[in-house]
Design an enzyme around this catalytic site. Structure first.
Site, mmCIF file in Angstrom:
data_model
loop_
_atom_site.group_PDB
_atom_site.id
_atom_site.type_symbol
_atom_site.label_atom_id
_atom_site.label_comp_id
_atom_site.label_asym_id
_atom_site.label_seq_id
_atom_site.Cartn_x
_atom_site.Cartn_y
_atom_site.Cartn_z
ATOM 1 N N GLY A 152 44.294 11.447 68.732
ATOM 2 C CA GLY A 152 44.374 12.800 69.284
ATOM 3 C C GLY A 152 44.921 12.842 70.699
ATOM 4 O O GLY A 152 45.181 11.826 71.341
ATOM 5 N N HIS A 153 45.074 14.093 71.185
ATOM 6 C CA HIS A 153 45.676 14.280 72.507
ATOM 7 C C HIS A 153 44.790 13.726 73.620
ATOM 8 O O HIS A 153 43.583 13.742 73.548
ATOM 9 C CB HIS A 153 46.015 15.758 72.748
ATOM 10 C CG HIS A 153 44.854 16.691 72.632
ATOM 11 N ND1 HIS A 153 44.998 18.047 72.512
ATOM 12 C CD2 HIS A 153 43.524 16.479 72.602
ATOM 13 C CE1 HIS A 153 43.824 18.622 72.435
ATOM 14 N NE2 HIS A 153 42.921 17.685 72.499
ATOM 15 N N ASN A 154 45.470 13.197 74.639
ATOM 16 C CA ASN A 154 44.843 12.674 75.859
ATOM 17 C C ASN A 154 44.056 11.376 75.645
ATOM 18 O O ASN A 154 43.341 10.945 76.555
ATOM 19 C CB ASN A 154 43.909 13.701 76.514
ATOM 20 C CG ASN A 154 44.607 14.992 76.872
ATOM 21 O OD1 ASN A 154 45.818 15.024 77.080
ATOM 22 N ND2 ASN A 154 43.850 16.078 76.915
ATOM 23 N N GLN A 214 50.178 22.441 74.600
ATOM 24 C CA GLN A 214 50.076 20.993 74.767
ATOM 25 C C GLN A 214 51.353 20.544 75.485
ATOM 26 O O GLN A 214 52.407 20.416 74.867
ATOM 27 C CB GLN A 214 49.961 20.316 73.407
ATOM 28 C CG GLN A 214 48.881 20.901 72.505
ATOM 29 C CD GLN A 214 47.477 20.494 72.917
ATOM 30 O OE1 GLN A 214 47.163 19.305 72.978
ATOM 31 N NE2 GLN A 214 46.623 21.467 73.201
#
Length: 355
Positions: free
Chosen positions: A257-259, A216
């Site tokens: 969460g990511h993005n 990540q």
């Protein structure tokens, strides 16, 4: 209520001064010099307090109200007893919020600890390469990593961690125990106790020997005037960035969460979970404990009811609820039908419905 030692009353303002600050109108100028010091709900407002009403449901409480002023819309002014001064506002809720901030400015940001005689507590650990503008306060045992940059007037809370290369703008409040990594933070941002920003997102690829971790390497970008509640977590992007738009307000214990790409002026209530790569428009409101599947798009102005499950894209401007989420009117109609069926079964022990 007993005197609150944590937030002491204001030294006092004249009603005329308060009305001017609120951009409102004092209904009777004979009341201009009455002094007010605090805000309170209708049912326990006393002399020196200001309260507000939004509907005629407050009629009975007003009969025993002892407030020094009531903020209300002109259409509701006839409900207020003659002995209580009225401040007329087209948006009483917002006016009351402004009054509260005026009387209790210290309550608008996390409660802080004095670092001592200087702005930098002796026990704080600050890398020599970090850049702090004037007026930055660093509380005891905070850690600021290499090449971090912190803007004028920002306060870094006790035991908080600001990672290497992190940039934080001006007039921010980072509360005790927060950790900020791999992030760029705008101006006027409030981050409450225990917030976690910039840890790696949840990403794995199945392999012949189990789950293989996916790196990540993205960032978290938080724009101006965002507020993030206690113990909320915002993952950094996998290869793109996680973005929280200007003016968005996020409650406690939210997982992002990511993005995730979140627009401006959204409101996210406690325990919401937003999976990776979700795109959320401007002005979206999400009720508590809602869950949002990854890789969906939620349009501008959408309202999502509490405990909803979002599985697909949602069109702009709609209201949605249920699991899976559908238009709110449909969900409420189905819920009402289920309640009716349950009552009917209660009258028929055999469980059969009447023809």
């Amino acid at each position: 209520m007993e005197q609150n030692v944590f937030f002491l009353p204001h030294e006092g303002l004249k009603l005329a001064e308060l009305a001017e600050f609120l951009g409102a109108e004092l209904a009777n100028t004979d009341h201009a010099d009455i002094i007010v010091r605090s805000v309170a709900p209708i049912n326990r407002a006393r002399a020196g307090d200001v309260c507000y009403i939004l509907s005629r449901r407050s009629r009975d409480e007003l009969l025993t109200c002892q407030a020094s002023a009531v903020i209300c819309d002109k259409a509701l002014a006839d409900l207020v007893p003659q002995h209580i001064p009225i401040i007329l506002s087209s948006n009483p809720h917002a006016a009351f919020a402004m009054a509260g901030g005026l009387f209790y400015p210290a309550a608008l940001r996390p409660v802080t600890i004095s670092p001592g005689d200087s702005e930098i507590a002796p026990s704080a650990v600050i890398d020599p390469s970090a850049k702090l503008e004037k007026g930055v306060i660093v509380e005891p045992l905070a850690v600021i990593g290499a090449h971090a940059e912190i803007g004028e007037g920002t306060r870094i809370g006790a035991h908080s961690i600001i990672g290497p290369g992190v940039k934080i703008g001006r007039d921010c409040s980072i509360a005790a125990g927060a950790s900020i990594l791999c992030a760029l933070i705008g101006n006027g941002v409030i981050i409450h106790n225990g917030v976690r920003i910039g840890q790696d997102g949840f990403g794995y690829a199945p392999g012949p020997r189990g789950m293989i971790k996916i790196v990540q390497i993205g960032r978290v970008i938080i724009q101006d005037n965002v507020e993030i509640g206690a113990n909320t977590t915002i993952d950094r992007g996998a290869m793109d960035d996680t973005v929280i738009g200007e003016g968005t307000k996020i409650d406690n214990q939210v997982q992002i969460g990511h993005n995730v790409q979140m627009g401006r002026h959204c409101a996210i209530v406690a325990q919401v979970g937003i999976a990776g790569s979700t795109k959320i428009g401007n002005g979206v409101q999400i009720g508590g404990q809602a869950g949002i599947k990854g890789h969906v798009t939620i349009g501008d102005g959408v309202q999502i009811a509490a405990k909803s499950g979002i599985m697909t894209d949602l069109a702009a401007g709609g209201q949605y609820g249920g699991i899976p989420a559908r238009p709110l009117k449909d969900y409420l109609r189905e819920a009402a039908q289920q309640v009716s069926k349950s009552k009917l079964r209660g009258r028929n022990p055999g469980g059969k419905e009447n023809d």
